[in-house]
Design an enzyme around this catalytic site. Structure first.
Site, short mmCIF file in Angstrom:
data_model
loop_
_atom_site.label_atom_id
_atom_site.label_comp_id
_atom_site.label_asym_id
_atom_site.label_seq_id
_atom_site.Cartn_x
_atom_site.Cartn_y
_atom_site.Cartn_z
CG ASP A 50 -2.11 1.02 1.33
OD1 ASP A 50 -2.03 1.87 0.23
OD2 ASP A 50 -2.93 0.75 2.14
CD GLU A 105 -2.14 1.29 -7.89
OE1 GLU A 105 -2.24 -0.09 -7.56
OE2 GLU A 105 -2.66 2.05 -8.25
N GLY A 135 -5.13 3.79 -8.11
CA GLY A 135 -5.29 3.88 -9.39
C GLY A 135 -4.45 4.95 -9.94
CG ASP A 192 -9.16 3.01 1.13
OD1 ASP A 192 -8.43 2.85 0.25
OD2 ASP A 192 -9.17 3.16 2.31
C1 GLA Z 1 -5.41 2.23 2.72
C2 GLA Z 1 -5.87 0.95 2.00
C3 GLA Z 1 -7.24 0.19 2.51
C4 GLA Z 1 -6.44 -0.34 3.85
C5 GLA Z 1 -5.78 0.83 4.78
C6 GLA Z 1 -5.13 0.08 5.74
O1 GLA Z 1 -6.35 3.12 3.00
O2 GLA Z 1 -6.41 1.46 0.62
O3 GLA Z 1 -7.42 -0.86 1.79
O4 GLA Z 1 -5.56 -1.27 3.40
O5 GLA Z 1 -5.08 1.60 3.79
O6 GLA Z 1 -4.48 1.10 6.77
#
Ligand code: GLA
Length: 507
Positions: free
Chosen positions: A271, A308, A310, A331
């Site tokens: 991430d 990432e 997109g 998200d």
């Molecule tokens: C980001 C990701 C989520 C999750 C959180 C965890 O927001 O996009 O899917 O993994 O981090 O902190």
């Protein structure tokens, strides 16, 4: 002091209530008169690894208007906000959030409130509160990381984040693995049990990352999950910190990849988050390549999931860095608008989906309670039509019959897992939208979504399906019944926010 002043002092009498009001007004005026401009050191909650969340707020006050930045280890962002009396609120610049991420009150020279929902207190900062400047590591030259042979069809499993966030524990993962088997999820193809953020502890003197007390023995957990015929996934970031503020792989990529392999990990979600404080967004590809290679060099096949949001046209190079899936969106939330927004952001990536490498519009929210059963059917159908990874994000241990009937619909899963790996694209017609996916057997799956808030009449015409031979049979995949195309068309009614999902075979 002269006698006049004294006499005013002695003779000036107000009722007690008025005195109180006057004092309150004076206090408020004084408090709001204190300028917020300057640097504030904030301490927040204690993380599961024992570290305290710290950040620095740089504030510039101009009347009621506040601007500035927020910084923590490996993270910084501009902020803007307002102050009214002693109450202030901040939004992150560029985050498009509807609610402020920080709300606080100025109390006795301290800021007290919540930041991302967690309580914090901030005091005027000193030099000792500054964060160390972390070195920019030169990204490697680009080259192709060989395909790891995994994810021939979109990965299926469960991930802890959507429901549990930082409440995930060893026990949750074990019981979820049990439920994956007993509920029939495993038999339906859901095999990855993925731990998301907040498992991380601290690094020892040799830089070895340990899990925190919620995960006493990661290897034993992997053995347990494997003993159920399932696979274990884990999460980290290319930056110094994960999104939830835990240690991540920055400058430890190879070491962590080996650690994961040694534990028996089968899947890594990686991430971006705090990597943006070290690298430029142009470095996305080489930095993901670094981990792709680190995973490859362990010799243990691990699904590589790029997260990432997109950015950086990831669909064009995700497979070259060894990626098996990559996020095409921010998200997901458990609501209709968010789910639909994510699937539409996925549309431009359609040509890049295929066996071994998938576009990921984020994990499923089915069963988390904030959409209707029809909406969840639409969610599942759209993910299947677009060959998206199917990572359930609900509590598998306590699924309702409705949730089971959606997540375990084998005919819909077969559309998602079709070996040709094609990603459907939409055609809009008023409140209706038709998504058609070419399947390996020469037939198609076609879904029609009703965006309206009342039931709608829907017709699917044979001529719109792009099939090379006449229809041999057709089936409604939610009603589980065979249907007839009469005079080249099939018509029915679709509920508000619902979907008609049909599989057409030509032989
Ligand atoms: C980001 C990701 C989520 C999750 C959180 C965890 O927001 O996009 O899917 O993994 O981090 O902190």
């Amino acid at each position: 002091m002269n006698s006049d002043q004294r006499s005013i002092g002695f003779n000036f009498r107000l009722p007690t209530k008025c005195w109180l009001l006057l004092c309150l007004a004076l206090f408020t005026a004084c408090a709001s008169a204190q300028s917020l401009s300057g640097r504030w050191a904030a301490t927040g909650k204690t993380l599961d690894n024992g570290e305290t969340q710290r950040s620095l707020l740089e504030i510039k006050q101009d009347g009621n208007k506040l601007t500035g930045s927020i910084q923590s280890l490996g993270f910084s962002n501009d902020v803007e906000g307002t102050v009214h009396g002693t109450h202030l609120e901040f939004f992150g610049v560029g985050w498009n959030d509807k609610k402020p991420f920080l709300v606080a009150d100025l109390v006795n020279g301290e800021l007290r409130g919540t930041m991302w929902g967690d309580a914090f207190v901030a005091h005027p900062a000193t030099d000792a509160d500054a964060f160390p400047k972390l070195p920019h590591v030169a990204p490697p030259a680009l080259h192709k990381v060989p395909y790891n042979g995994l994810a021939a069809t979109p990965p299926m499993g469960w991930n802890s984040w959507n429901l549990f966030e930082d409440k995930v524990t060893d026990q949750v993962v074990r019981t979820m693995a049990d439920a994956m088997v007993s509920s029939g999820m495993k038999d339906a193809g859901y095999v990855y049990v993925n731990i998301d953020d907040t498992w991380e502890g601290t690094r020892d003197a040799n830089g070895v990352l340990r899990s925190n007390s919620k995960f006493p023995d990661m290897k034993a957990l992997a053995d347990y999950v494997h003993s159920k015929g399932l696979k274990l996934g884990i999460y980290s970031s290319p930056g110094p910190r994960t999104c939830a503020g835990y240690p991540a792989t920055y400058m430890h990529e190879k070491q962590d990849a080996e650690l994961f392999a040694g534990w028996g990990i089968d899947y890594l979600k990686y991430d971006w988050c705090s990597a943006s404080s070290i690298y430029k967004n142009d470095d996305l590809q080489p930095i993901y390549q670094l981990m792709g290679e680190a995973l490859e060099s362990t010799g243990r096949p691990m699904v590589f999931s790029l997260c990432e949001y997109g950015m950086g046209d990831v669909e064009k190079w995700g497979a070259d860095v060894g990626g098996n899936l990559w996020r095409t969106t921010g998200d997901i939330r458990d609501d209709w608008d968010s789910m639909i927004d994510n699937i539409h952001r996925q549309v431009k990536t359609a040509p890049f989906a295929g066996p071994g490498h998938w576009n990921d519009p984020d994990m499923l929210e089915i069963g988390n309670g904030h959409m209707s059963t029809d909406e969840y059917r639409t969610h599942m159908s759209l993910w299947a039509l677009t060959a998206a990874p199917l990572l359930a994000g609900n509590d598998i241990r306590t699924m309702s019959d409705d949730t089971k009937s959606i997540l375990l619909n084998k005919e819909v899963i077969a559309v998602d897992q079709d070996p040709a790996g094609k990603q459907a694209s939409p055609v809009k017609d008023g409140n209706l939208e038709r998504w058609t996916k070419a399947l390996a057997d020469g037939g198609v799956a076609v879904g029609v979504v009703n965006y309206g808030t009342t039931p709608a009449a829907v017709t699917i015409s044979e001529k719109d399906l792009g099939i090379a031979a006449p229809i041999a049979s057709a089936r409604d995949l939610w009603a589980h019944k065979d249907i007839q195309f009469k005079k080249g068309a099939y018509s029915t009614t679709v509920p508000a926010h619902g979907v008609l999902l049909v599989r057409v075979r030509i032989r």
